[in-house]
Design a protein around this motif. Structure first.
Motif, PDB file in Angstrom:
ATOM      1  N   UNK A 136     -41.912  42.463 -59.537  1.00 53.86           N
ATOM      2  CA  UNK A 136     -41.604  42.760 -57.651  1.00 53.86           C
ATOM      3  C   UNK A 136     -40.801  43.822 -57.303  1.00 53.86           C
ATOM      4  N   UNK A 137     -41.183  44.337 -56.633  1.00 54.37           N
ATOM      5  CA  UNK A 137     -40.894  45.590 -56.073  1.00 54.37           C
ATOM      6  C   UNK A 137     -40.178  45.341 -54.265  1.00 54.37           C
ATOM      7  N   UNK A 138     -39.710  45.904 -54.255  1.00 50.02           N
ATOM      8  CA  UNK A 138     -38.776  46.443 -53.172  1.00 50.02           C
ATOM      9  C   UNK A 138     -39.528  47.329 -51.774  1.00 50.02           C
ATOM     10  N   UNK A 139     -40.221  47.459 -51.304  1.00 44.13           N
ATOM     11  CA  UNK A 139     -41.005  49.314 -50.961  1.00 44.13           C
ATOM     12  C   UNK A 139     -39.874  49.349 -50.000  1.00 44.13           C
ATOM     13  N   UNK A 157     -31.841  41.760 -54.369  1.00 46.18           N
ATOM     14  CA  UNK A 157     -32.896  43.339 -54.266  1.00 46.18           C
ATOM     15  C   UNK A 157     -32.827  44.251 -53.956  1.00 46.18           C
ATOM     16  N   UNK A 158     -32.481  45.597 -54.319  1.00 47.82           N
ATOM     17  CA  UNK A 158     -32.044  46.670 -53.491  1.00 47.82           C
ATOM     18  C   UNK A 158     -33.260  47.559 -53.445  1.00 47.82           C
ATOM     19  N   UNK A 159     -33.182  47.647 -51.913  1.00 49.98           N
ATOM     20  CA  UNK A 159     -33.922  49.145 -51.298  1.00 49.98           C
ATOM     21  C   UNK A 159     -34.743  49.648 -52.960  1.00 49.98           C
ATOM     22  N   UNK A 160     -35.819  50.119 -52.459  1.00 47.30           N
ATOM     23  CA  UNK A 160     -36.626  51.171 -53.214  1.00 47.30           C
ATOM     24  C   UNK A 160     -36.777  50.383 -55.100  1.00 47.30           C
ATOM     25  N   UNK A 161     -36.429  49.233 -55.615  1.00 50.22           N
ATOM     26  CA  UNK A 161     -36.070  48.408 -56.824  1.00 50.22           C
ATOM     27  C   UNK A 161     -36.946  47.303 -57.113  1.00 50.22           C
TER      28      UNK A 161
END
Length: 109
Positions: free
Chosen positions: A24-27, A62-66
Motif C-alpha cells: 500500500x503506497x500513500x502517494x 501511514x506517512x505521506x510518500x511512504x
C-alpha cells in the motif's frame, strides 16, 4: 493496483495456504490515518487472521510518500476458482476514503 491479486493454483487439503503481500503506497503528502481493512471471506484471509496479517507492516497511520504491506492468505477447501475482494479504509486528512482490492485463486486436486 487494478489487477486482482492472484494466488494461483493451490492444492486442496494440503493445509498450507498460499500467501501474497500487497504493498500500500500513500502517494499524497498528507498522513493517512485511521487505516483499517475488512471484507475478506473464506477461502481468503489476512495471514494469521487479522489485519494487517502476521508479516504485514501497515498500522493505523501511514506517512505521506511512504508504503506498508498487508499479508494475505488463500487456502481453498474445494476445487474451483474463487474470487473475492476487500476494502481498505483511511482518512486522507479531509474525509474517510475506501479502496477495494480484488483477489483470486484456484483450488486444485
Amino acid at each position: 493496483q487494478t489487477a486482482p491479486l492472484n494466488f494461483g493454483s493451490v492444492s486442496v487439503g494440503a493445509g498450507i495456504p498460499a500467501t501474497q503481500t500487497l504493498t500500500v503506497y500513500n502517494a499524497g503528502l498528507n498522513v493517512a490515518t485511521n487505516i483499517t481493512a475488512s471484507g475478506l471471506s473464506n477461502p481468503f484471509s489476512f495471514s494469521g487472521g487479522t489485519y494487517p496479517g502476521n508479516s504485514g507492516t501497515c498500522g493505523a497511520v501511514l506517512a505521506g510518500r511512504s508504503s506498508c504491506t498487508i499479508a494475505l492468505s488463500f487456502m481453498p477447501a474445494s476445487v474451483g476458482t474463487f474470487n473475492g475482494s476487500f476494502n481498505i479504509y483511511y482518512n486522507n486528512g479531509n474525509m474517510m476514503v475506501s479502496i477495494s482490492k480484488s483477489v483470486t485463486g484456484t483450488g486444485v486436486p
